[in-house]
Write a protein that holds these residues in place. Structure first.
Motif, short mmCIF file in Angstrom:
data_model
loop_
_atom_site.label_atom_id
_atom_site.label_comp_id
_atom_site.label_asym_id
_atom_site.label_seq_id
_atom_site.Cartn_x
_atom_site.Cartn_y
_atom_site.Cartn_z
N UNK A 104 -2.08 -2.25 23.39
CA UNK A 104 -1.65 -4.01 23.22
C UNK A 104 -1.07 -3.59 24.89
N UNK A 105 -1.90 -3.19 25.72
CA UNK A 105 -2.52 -3.03 27.34
C UNK A 105 -3.24 -4.15 27.07
N UNK A 106 -4.24 -4.35 26.36
CA UNK A 106 -5.31 -5.07 26.72
C UNK A 106 -5.61 -5.78 25.63
N UNK A 107 -3.84 -6.60 25.52
CA UNK A 107 -3.63 -7.42 24.93
C UNK A 107 -4.76 -9.07 25.11
N UNK A 108 -5.43 -9.51 24.55
CA UNK A 108 -6.31 -10.93 24.57
C UNK A 108 -5.65 -11.52 24.96
N UNK A 109 -4.44 -11.76 25.00
CA UNK A 109 -4.28 -12.89 25.73
C UNK A 109 -2.90 -12.69 26.28
N UNK A 110 -2.60 -12.05 27.19
CA UNK A 110 -1.73 -11.32 27.81
C UNK A 110 -1.14 -11.79 29.00
N UNK A 111 0.19 -12.27 29.74
CA UNK A 111 0.24 -12.24 30.66
C UNK A 111 0.75 -11.72 31.71
N UNK A 112 0.32 -11.66 33.14
CA UNK A 112 0.99 -10.28 33.78
C UNK A 112 2.14 -11.07 34.69
N UNK A 113 3.09 -10.61 34.84
CA UNK A 113 4.16 -10.19 35.63
C UNK A 113 3.82 -10.87 37.09
N UNK A 114 4.74 -12.12 37.83
CA UNK A 114 3.97 -11.41 39.41
C UNK A 114 2.82 -12.15 39.27
N UNK A 115 1.91 -12.88 38.21
CA UNK A 115 0.66 -13.53 38.52
C UNK A 115 0.44 -14.74 37.80
N UNK A 116 0.46 -14.77 36.63
CA UNK A 116 0.84 -15.65 35.47
C UNK A 116 1.70 -16.22 35.13
N UNK A 117 2.89 -15.04 35.28
CA UNK A 117 4.36 -15.56 35.49
C UNK A 117 5.77 -15.82 36.34
N UNK A 290 0.17 0.44 30.75
CA UNK A 290 0.73 1.45 29.86
C UNK A 290 0.02 1.16 28.59
N UNK A 291 0.72 2.39 28.29
CA UNK A 291 0.85 2.28 26.53
C UNK A 291 2.26 1.74 26.45
N UNK A 292 2.21 0.62 25.16
CA UNK A 292 3.64 0.31 25.37
C UNK A 292 3.85 0.42 23.68
N UNK A 293 5.03 1.34 23.88
CA UNK A 293 5.89 1.83 25.02
C UNK A 293 6.45 2.94 25.55
N UNK A 294 5.25 3.41 24.48
CA UNK A 294 5.22 5.72 24.26
C UNK A 294 4.73 5.69 25.73
N UNK A 295 3.93 5.48 26.77
CA UNK A 295 3.68 5.96 28.18
C UNK A 295 5.61 5.86 28.76
N UNK A 296 5.76 4.35 28.89
CA UNK A 296 7.17 4.51 29.35
C UNK A 296 8.23 5.85 28.89
N UNK A 297 8.18 6.18 27.87
CA UNK A 297 9.27 7.26 27.48
C UNK A 297 8.80 8.47 28.46
N UNK A 298 7.55 8.86 27.86
CA UNK A 298 6.70 10.00 29.28
C UNK A 298 7.32 9.69 31.20
N UNK A 299 7.14 8.53 31.13
CA UNK A 299 7.63 8.29 32.67
C UNK A 299 9.52 8.11 32.41
#
Length: 342
Positions: A104-117, A290-299
């Motif tokens: 999902x970190x390379x989702x085809x349809x993602x919106x970036x917070x502070x850029x698209x939202x 980041x890998x969602x959400x596995x990287x957040x757990x590591x962080x």
């Protein structure tokens, strides 16, 4: 509410009053406590080539923050009023091929917070529940707000095992400095940082670098080879977005080594694929988000356990209305991470 808005397709931003955002049934309203400035925000402020092709004003900027849930839509079930949250900045669709296959970190349809939202440089923020991250109570606000870029560093460093490896970090911006602390915590035997900014090199030493190099005054290749008994480094972590630095890194990787690249390049790069990659059997990792959400757990675990203490990197704090002071420091390179209290 007050917010920092990119209003025009020119250099600069404005601190203005805008309507408080409205939420949908699956959204939450968050009272922002602290936001932090990213290099992306500086690109938008300066209206660089990248920003001109990627960003459409008007938009509230910012994507790093910590805050509290103020109000919830009727379909929200995972958080409650008062929860202290941060968020994944890639607002993903959840149904495309990449999302369905765990990328999902390379989702085809993602919106970036502070850029698209509309982003985090505001008193209030509306986000869908599925991107929220509930913060560990052991992590102070000043650290919680930097988890998003810290996660970039986690994925760059840990694309492969790094224990007992020799490492060259190219670029001592905040993410490169986070990477030094992560590499040290994970048992890297030698950490070298190269950057032309002596202020940030000094922070690199505090974060665990054994050797720091100013490439404008010293020979990166010679020093790295001497430090590794002419074997070359096992790992290169590229954060600079500089073509010359990239080529220096490829030159000093030991055959069979790997390079992880997070740096963003303004122009196409030139590298000798035959000599520096193919015949050296180099593994190249492109890192985004980041890998969602596995990287957040590591962080969260790196920070809550204090395996990595990012305090030396968080060098300045201003109120949101004084955001331009932080932008100037970032452009001048006379800071580490700049945070803004809201």
């Amino acid at each position: 509410m007050k917010a920092v808005v990119k209003t025009k397709r020119t250099k600069g931003m404005e601190f203005v009053e805008v309507p408080t955002p409205k939420m949908g049934p699956g959204d939450v309203i968050i009272k922002v406590r602290i936001a932090s400035i990213c290099g992306t925000d500086v690109h938008i402020y300066d209206w660089t080539r990248w920003a001109q092709h990627r960003f459409t004003p008007p938009r509230i900027i910012g994507h790093e923050f910590v805050g509290n849930v103020l109000k919830m839509g009727e379909e929200v079930t995972r958080v409650k009023v008062g929860d202290r949250v941060s968020a994944e900045s890639h607002l993903t669709c959840g149904y495309c091929y990449q999302c369905a296959n765990g990328y999902s970190e390379v989702c085809r349809n993602f919106k970036l917070l502070g850029v698209d939202h509309d982003g985090t440089f505001a008193e209030f923020l509306v986000l869908p529940e599925h991107v929220l991250w509930k913060n560990d109570e052991k992590i102070p606000d000043e650290w919680a707000t930097i988890q998003e870029p810290f996660g970039n560093a986690v994925d760059t460093v840990l694309a492969e095992d790094i224990s007992a490896k020799t490492v060259l970090i190219l670029g001592a911006g905040p993410i490169g400095l986070f990477a030094a602390g992560i590499a040290r915590a994970c048992g890297a035997s030698l950490i070298i940082i190269s950057d032309p900014n002596n202020y940030r090199l000094a922070i690199g030493k505090k974060m665990g670098a054994h050797i720091v190099i100013n490439p404008r005054k010293q020979d990166v290749t010679q020093i790295a080879l001497e430090a590794t008994k002419n074997n070359g480094v096992d790992v290169v972590l590229e954060f600079s977005g500089n073509n010359q630095a990239l080529n220096q890194g490829l030159k000093v990787i030991t055959p069979g080594g790997r390079i992880s690249i997070l740096g963003i390049y303004e122009r196409r790069v030139n590298i000798d694929l035959n000599k520096e990659v193919i015949f050296k059997k180099i593994r190249i990792y492109g890192i985004t988000g980041r890998k969602v959400f596995s990287t957040w757990y590591k962080t969260s675990r790196f920070l809550s356990s204090e395996l990595v203490d990012p305090s030396p990197i968080i060098t300045h704090q201003f109120s949101l209305k004084d955001y331009e002071k932080g932008m100037k420091l970032m452009k001048d390179g006379k800071c580490g991470k700049v945070i803004l209290t809201v």
